[in-house]
Design an enzyme around this catalytic site. Structure first.
Site, PDB file in Angstrom:
ATOM      1  N   GLN A 125      34.788  23.808  47.146  1.00 34.39           N
ATOM      2  CA  GLN A 125      36.001  24.592  46.892  1.00 34.39           C
ATOM      3  C   GLN A 125      35.697  25.772  45.960  1.00 34.39           C
ATOM      4  OE1 GLN A 125      40.040  22.848  46.644  1.00 34.39           O
ATOM      5  NE2 GLN A 125      39.766  23.027  44.437  1.00 34.39           N
ATOM      6  N   HIS A 153       6.347  56.065  37.091  1.00 33.86           N
ATOM      7  CA  HIS A 153       6.393  55.651  35.668  1.00 33.86           C
ATOM      8  C   HIS A 153       7.360  56.537  34.875  1.00 33.86           C
ATOM      9  CE1 HIS A 153       2.533  53.568  36.608  1.00 33.86           C
ATOM     10  NE2 HIS A 153       2.296  54.682  37.298  1.00 33.86           N
ATOM     11  N   SER A 176      34.630  60.435  24.660  1.00 31.81           N
ATOM     12  CA  SER A 176      34.515  59.567  23.502  1.00 31.81           C
ATOM     13  C   SER A 176      35.701  59.828  22.590  1.00 31.81           C
ATOM     14  CB  SER A 176      33.212  59.864  22.762  1.00 31.81           C
ATOM     15  OG  SER A 176      33.317  59.462  21.406  1.00 31.81           O
ATOM     16  N   SER A 218      43.324  24.847  44.070  1.00 31.38           N
ATOM     17  CA  SER A 218      42.566  26.067  44.410  1.00 31.38           C
ATOM     18  C   SER A 218      43.498  27.204  44.814  1.00 31.38           C
ATOM     19  CB  SER A 218      41.562  25.789  45.525  1.00 31.38           C
ATOM     20  OG  SER A 218      42.211  25.257  46.660  1.00 31.38           O
ATOM     21  N   ASN A 250      39.059  20.521  56.201  1.00 31.47           N
ATOM     22  CA  ASN A 250      37.632  20.857  56.106  1.00 31.47           C
ATOM     23  C   ASN A 250      37.222  21.916  57.135  1.00 31.47           C
ATOM     24  OD1 ASN A 250      37.629  18.976  54.111  1.00 31.47           O
ATOM     25  ND2 ASN A 250      36.450  17.425  55.228  1.00 31.47           N
ATOM     26  N   TYR A 273      31.363  17.582  53.869  1.00 32.05           N
ATOM     27  CA  TYR A 273      32.123  18.349  52.872  1.00 32.05           C
ATOM     28  C   TYR A 273      32.130  17.624  51.526  1.00 32.05           C
ATOM     29  CZ  TYR A 273      36.041  20.546  50.461  1.00 32.05           C
ATOM     30  OH  TYR A 273      36.820  21.184  49.535  1.00 32.05           O
ATOM     31  N   ASN A 291      30.711  60.900  29.120  1.00 34.50           N
ATOM     32  CA  ASN A 291      29.862  59.741  29.369  1.00 34.50           C
ATOM     33  C   ASN A 291      29.869  59.313  30.838  1.00 34.50           C
ATOM     34  OD1 ASN A 291      29.175  59.536  26.647  1.00 34.50           O
ATOM     35  ND2 ASN A 291      31.021  58.344  26.189  1.00 34.50           N
ATOM     36  N   LYS A 305      31.440  64.653  23.897  1.00 37.51           N
ATOM     37  CA  LYS A 305      30.822  63.691  24.810  1.00 37.51           C
ATOM     38  C   LYS A 305      31.484  63.648  26.179  1.00 37.51           C
ATOM     39  CE  LYS A 305      28.223  60.671  24.178  1.00 37.51           C
ATOM     40  NZ  LYS A 305      27.671  59.589  23.431  1.00 37.51           N
ATOM     41  N   GLU A 345      27.344  53.687  34.719  1.00 40.45           N
ATOM     42  CA  GLU A 345      26.911  52.563  33.887  1.00 40.45           C
ATOM     43  C   GLU A 345      27.560  51.261  34.350  1.00 40.45           C
ATOM     44  OE1 GLU A 345      26.261  53.999  29.463  1.00 40.45           O
ATOM     45  OE2 GLU A 345      28.018  54.941  30.340  1.00 40.45           O
TER      46      GLU A 345
HETATM   47  N1  ARG Z   1      40.940  23.539  49.120  1.00 43.08           N
HETATM   48  C1  ARG Z   1      39.841  22.933  49.784  1.00 43.08           C
HETATM   49  C2  ARG Z   1      38.608  23.846  49.687  1.00 43.08           C
HETATM   50  O1  ARG Z   1      38.776  24.984  49.450  1.00 43.08           O
HETATM   51  C3  ARG Z   1      40.138  22.684  51.215  1.00 43.08           C
HETATM   52  C4  ARG Z   1      39.405  21.558  51.800  1.00 43.08           C
HETATM   53  C5  ARG Z   1      39.856  20.265  51.191  1.00 43.08           C
HETATM   54  N2  ARG Z   1      39.322  19.153  51.871  1.00 43.08           N
HETATM   55  C6  ARG Z   1      39.375  17.951  51.380  1.00 43.08           C
HETATM   56  N3  ARG Z   1      38.840  16.994  52.062  1.00 43.08           N
HETATM   57  N4  ARG Z   1      39.928  17.693  50.229  1.00 43.08           N
HETATM   58  O2  ARG Z   1      37.500  23.411  49.839  1.00 43.08           O
END
Ligand code: ARG
Length: 457
Positions: A319, A153, A274, A20, A107, A314, A282, A280, A287
């Site tokens: 993640q 409307h 454009s 991550s 966690n 958890y 825009n 143009k 948008e």
């Molecule tokens: N990278 C993990 C997350 O974002 C951190 C927690 C990981 N905990 C675990 N028990 N593997 O959730």
């Protein structure tokens, strides 16, 4: 960091799907701050020696300084920001770094870091929305008397003032800010100390780490603490609602800027040209605000679906909480800034708006109201008589107040020439003095209240 019970290492696929760090490195400041609060508490509680706590804290400062200058390194083997920081800390200060992870788990670490990150995002949204409100009340104050057609409307309904129209978006922004403020109150509890899921046997002081990180106190249940992502969902819900409002405002500017309307000239700074049609200009920024609202709502949907059905406590699915929140926050900041710039710098073509308000028989309700008030006619009947007058005017290509008194009397003998005073668009808006109505005096009153609330005086 967890290899003790393993014979073989993770496969390439395992390392890739597990990592991550590419996105949770966004949390590095929060991770360092939370670790510093934790180790200071460990030192005070004599869970680690004061010297070790001191050494770890200064090591964390060194890691932070490195991140600041060179960025966070992305090594998939270290999985996430928590292990990346701890591993660098160990390289810098040696095995004493291993004491930092006493009485905590990734966690409760990630739950804490992410709350801190979302809390900053809430504050950023609030500041951005306040700037938008300032722009709205400023322009509304300039245009408390400027007449434009009001629509239902998207058909001309009754004349309103531009100031009134802009202040409608001020009210939406006010509700958005209050939603972010509510979310902030609810989320501002520290999960730090829930450890993996069950709490810890070390004599930690959860109130102290909570206070050090600006939380109002510790959370009450360790299982809930590590599994709760309501704070992220609250943020995304408020962000979605806000994005929805911004997309409505964007849509107004898109319509108003189109040539048949011609109500506004958008600032060059927030428009594009454009490559083939030289004439143009825009409304791309508007948008994209309209489009980004879809992506932000998509982020909310993504996290809701990630969280649904997860058992306590958890699970690794969680993640995936960070990418949608980080994406939505970046988009929201952009959208708020774009709409603020547009409100500030757009030229309102009040002559065109005034002329459009004359079209479409916007003061028809005023004729009906006059018949009720001056001639004592029941509203339903007055509505019918007015319909006949509109039909006649339409057949002549004339406005209501261009019909002669004889024409009007032929429709209903109870009409007399005092009626003309009610039929101009100015009279129409001036008459709407009910609380929250479009009369210039009412608009100025609300603008003054709003300026007071914003501290503008
Ligand atoms: N990278 C993990 C997350 O974002 C951190 C927690 C990981 N905990 C675990 N028990 N593997 O959730």
């Amino acid at each position: 960091m967890w290899g003790g019970r393993f014979e073989g290492g993770p496969s390439a696929i395992m390392r890739e799907i597990n990592a991550s760090i590419p996105f949770d490195k966004a949390l590095w400041r929060q991770d360092i701050a939370a670790s510093k609060a934790h180790v200071a508490m460990l030192g005070r509680q004599a869970i680690v020696s004061p010297e070790d706590a001191e050494l770890i804290a200064s090591g964390l400062d060194r890691v932070a300084a490195e991140y600041e200058t060179s960025g966070v390194p992305e090594n998939w083997d270290l999985e996430d920001i928590h292990m990346t920081t701890e591993s660098r800390l160990a390289e810098l200060i040696g095995p004493v770094a291993g004491r930092l992870h006493t009485g905590r788990s990734r966690n409760d670490q990630v739950a804490t870091d992410f709350r801190l990150w979302v809390r900053d995002a809430l504050d950023e949204a609030d500041a951005g929305l306040k700037a938008l409100q300032v722009a709205l009340v400023t322009r509304a104050g300039e245009h408390a008397d400027s007449i434009m057609p009001g629509f239902t409307h998207l058909q001309t309904a009754q004349p309103v003032t531009l100031g009134h129209h802009l202040m409608a978006y001020y009210e939406m922004a006010a509700r958005d800010r209050s939603r972010f403020a509510d979310a902030r109150v609810r989320m501002n509890r520290s999960p730090r100390g829930a450890a993996a899921l069950a709490g810890t046997g070390f004599p930690i002081d959860r109130a102290a780490t909570a206070a050090a990180l600006g939380f109002d106190g510790p959370t009450a249940n360790s299982l809930d603490s590590v599994s709760d992502r309501d704070f992220a969902l609250d943020y995304l819900m408020a962000a979605s609602q806000c994005a929805l409002h911004l997309s409505r405002l964007a849509e107004e500017f898109i319509i108003w800027a189109s040539q048949p309307f011609g109500f506004v000239r958008l600032p060059d700074s927030l428009s594009t040209g454009s490559s083939i049609m030289p004439q143009k200009k825009n409304p791309d920024a508007a948008e994209l605000v309209r489009g980004h609202a879809g992506r932000i709502i998509g982020c909310l949907t993504a996290l809701m679906i990630t969280m649904k059905g997860l058992p306590l406590a958890y699970s690794k699915d969680m993640q995936d909480d960070k990418p949608p929140v980080v994406e939505a926050a970046g988009l929201l900041t952009l959208c708020v800034a774009a709409m603020t710039g547009m409100v500030e710098a757009t030229t309102f073509r009040t002559d065109r708006m005034r002329a459009a308000a004359e079209l479409g028989y916007a003061p028809a309700t005023d004729l009906a109201d006059w018949l009720v008030r001056q001639a004592g006619i029941p509203f339903r009947e007055a509505h019918h008589i007015t319909g006949a007058a509109v039909k006649l005017a339409e057949s002549r290509g004339a406005a209501l107040d261009q019909l002669s008194i004889d024409d009007l009397k032929a429709i209903d003998a109870r009409i007399d020439d005092r009626v003309y005073a009610a039929l101009s668009v100015e009279a129409s808006v001036a008459a709407r003095v009910s609380h929250g109505g479009t009369a210039p005096g009412e608009v100025r009153k609300r603008v003054a209240e709003a300026r007071g609330a914003l501290g503008l005086g």
